[in-house]
Design an enzyme around this catalytic site. Structure first.
Site, PDB file in Angstrom:
ATOM      1  N   SER A  14       0.877  -1.136  -0.108  1.00 43.34           N
ATOM      2  CA  SER A  14      -0.017  -0.020  -0.195  1.00 43.34           C
ATOM      3  C   SER A  14       0.914   1.417  -0.001  1.00 43.34           C
ATOM      4  O   SER A  14       0.096   2.421   0.397  1.00 43.34           O
ATOM      5  CB  SER A  14      -0.817   0.057   1.164  1.00 43.34           C
ATOM      6  N   ASN A  16       3.813   3.933  -2.266  1.00 44.88           N
ATOM      7  CA  ASN A  16       3.671   4.798  -3.559  1.00 44.88           C
ATOM      8  C   ASN A  16       3.122   3.910  -4.702  1.00 44.88           C
ATOM      9  O   ASN A  16       2.272   4.182  -5.369  1.00 44.88           O
ATOM     10  CB  ASN A  16       5.133   5.550  -3.675  1.00 44.88           C
ATOM     11  N   CYS A 132      11.781   0.111 -12.559  1.00 45.24           N
ATOM     12  CA  CYS A 132      11.540   1.093 -13.287  1.00 45.24           C
ATOM     13  C   CYS A 132      12.493   1.622 -14.554  1.00 45.24           C
ATOM     14  O   CYS A 132      12.117   2.136 -15.357  1.00 45.24           O
ATOM     15  CB  CYS A 132      11.308   2.377 -12.166  1.00 45.24           C
ATOM     16  N   SER A 163      10.409  10.527  -4.854  1.00 40.14           N
ATOM     17  CA  SER A 163       9.438   9.485  -5.525  1.00 40.14           C
ATOM     18  C   SER A 163      10.017   7.937  -5.041  1.00 40.14           C
ATOM     19  O   SER A 163       9.294   7.066  -5.296  1.00 40.14           O
ATOM     20  CB  SER A 163       9.269   9.660  -7.098  1.00 40.14           C
ATOM     21  N   GLY A 165       9.957   5.447  -2.284  1.00 40.73           N
ATOM     22  CA  GLY A 165       9.503   5.034  -1.005  1.00 40.73           C
ATOM     23  C   GLY A 165      10.586   4.093  -0.216  1.00 40.73           C
ATOM     24  O   GLY A 165      11.497   3.553  -0.981  1.00 40.73           O
ATOM     25  N   PRO A 166      10.052   3.555   0.798  1.00 43.20           N
ATOM     26  CA  PRO A 166      10.842   2.518   1.497  1.00 43.20           C
ATOM     27  C   PRO A 166      11.262   1.140   0.715  1.00 43.20           C
ATOM     28  O   PRO A 166      12.221   0.650   0.776  1.00 43.20           O
ATOM     29  CB  PRO A 166      10.226   2.105   2.846  1.00 43.20           C
ATOM     30  N   THR A 168      11.427   0.915  -2.707  1.00 43.18           N
ATOM     31  CA  THR A 168      12.442   1.150  -3.627  1.00 43.18           C
ATOM     32  C   THR A 168      13.914   1.376  -3.071  1.00 43.18           C
ATOM     33  O   THR A 168      14.851   0.707  -3.658  1.00 43.18           O
ATOM     34  CB  THR A 168      11.990   2.402  -4.351  1.00 43.18           C
ATOM     35  N   ALA A 170      14.951  -0.026  -0.311  1.00 41.69           N
ATOM     36  CA  ALA A 170      15.272  -1.441   0.130  1.00 41.69           C
ATOM     37  C   ALA A 170      15.828  -2.189  -0.668  1.00 41.69           C
ATOM     38  O   ALA A 170      16.468  -3.232  -0.680  1.00 41.69           O
ATOM     39  CB  ALA A 170      14.201  -1.890   0.884  1.00 41.69           C
ATOM     40  N   ASN A 171      15.564  -1.879  -2.189  1.00 41.39           N
ATOM     41  CA  ASN A 171      15.772  -2.937  -3.385  1.00 41.39           C
ATOM     42  C   ASN A 171      16.849  -2.437  -4.241  1.00 41.39           C
ATOM     43  O   ASN A 171      16.945  -2.929  -5.362  1.00 41.39           O
ATOM     44  CB  ASN A 171      14.277  -3.019  -3.995  1.00 41.39           C
TER      45      ASN A 171
END
Length: 315
Positions: A14, A16, A132, A163, A165-166, A168, A170-171
């Site tokens: 839930s 971005n 992305c 843009s 978030g957590p 993104t 973390a990865n």
């Protein structure tokens, strides 16, 4: 299913990406309807928005999804969490025969970019949307490789820090590894490299991508330029903010002054430079979040095609 029916989907995550995808499903989808929004933070904005839009929600993760009264109606699940969490999510969803579209870099299923190879994997129970940066740049590497041999391709994806978030953040390691592999597997390059930059500039900058390709000596520049222009138009069909910043640039790398490509060796040929911009549609985050928009748009395009194929909906 009748031709007017819609396929119920669940979005796991839930944050971005998941919230933007939910809005796209509700505003733009021809074949899909929201069946559930799944999170692990009861106070998340994504779950709150879903509840206001009368979408069934749970903050108990994948276990909560299975317990929802309408779980039996879910046919497709998008995973917008993290590569680490995806393995468990996929295991549960596969037991229930649910089609999985993975927006994390986990890459359990085959890499899929709609304009490159979606039709080859319509029967796969899990498809991976790469990253992305991959969705933005690999079509351009592919565009070059389909008209010329490509020795090496390097992509640099620059996104607004706001843009990311957590999930993104973390990865990041998985982003570079997954994108690099997909540059080779889907893009057609003999060797690939991916770099991501999170730009903290204020005001935030629109997503920018640079693609460098070393093609074979004698590669036809007109054919490459046309191939790139054609693929850009195709991607823009589902990501309207996807566009070149300038014409494709070419530079000769002579045989007496070759490039040293790690893992490949000394190579000469035609260096191709492609400069891209991706402006977001502003469905959840502002226009600078093109990185989010291209990921959710690609996932939505894939789901629409899967709905047509697997559930016999009218094209």
């Amino acid at each position: 299913m009748t031709k007017d029916a819609k396929v119920a989907v669940a979005i796991i995550g839930s944050g971005n990406i998941g919230t933007d995808l939910m809005i796209k499903v509700m505003r733009k989808s021809k074949h899909l309807t929201m069946g559930a929004m799944v999170g692990i933070d009861a106070a998340s904005d994504g779950l709150a928005r879903a509840a206001r839009l009368n979408v069934p929600t749970t903050h108990e993760g994948i276990d909560g999804l299975v317990k929802l009264p309408n779980f039996k109606d879910i046919k497709i699940a998008f995973d917008a969490t993290s590569a680490g969490a995806h393995a468990k999510h996929n295991e549960v969803l596969q037991k229930h025969g649910i089609q999985v579209i993975d927006l994390t870099p986990a890459a359990i299923g085959p890499y899929v970019i709609p304009v490159v190879n979606l039709n080859e994997h319509l029967d796969s129970p899990n498809i991976n949307m790469v990253t992305c940066g991959g969705q933005a740049t690999i079509p351009l590497v592919y565009a070059v490789s389909r008209v010329a041999n490509v020795h090496y391709a390097e992509i640099v994806a620059s996104i607004a820090s706001k843009s990311a978030g957590p999930g993104t953040r973390a990865n990041i390691d998985e982003f570079t590894e997954t994108t690099s592999k997909a540059i080779v597997k889907l893009g057609g390059a003999a060797r690939g490299k991916a770099i991501i930059i999170m730009n903290p500039a204020e005001p935030p900058l629109i997503m920018r991508d640079t693609v460098y390709v070393l093609a074979e000596d004698g590669a036809n520049e007109d054919a490459i330029r046309k191939s790139v222009d054609d693929i850009v138009a195709q991607v823009a069909g589902y990501v309207p903010g996807y566009r070149l910043k300038q014409r494709v640039q070419f530079e000769k790398v002579p045989a007496d002054s070759p490039m040293n490509i790690p893992g490949v060796g000394l190579k000469h040929g035609v260096k191709v430079s492609i400069y891209l911009e991706v402006e977001g549609a502003g469905h959840y985050l502002p226009a600078y979040a093109g990185n989010l928009d291209i990921m959710t748009s690609a996932a939505l395009a894939a789901a629409e095609r899967l709905a047509e194929r697997k559930f016999a909906l009218a094209a």
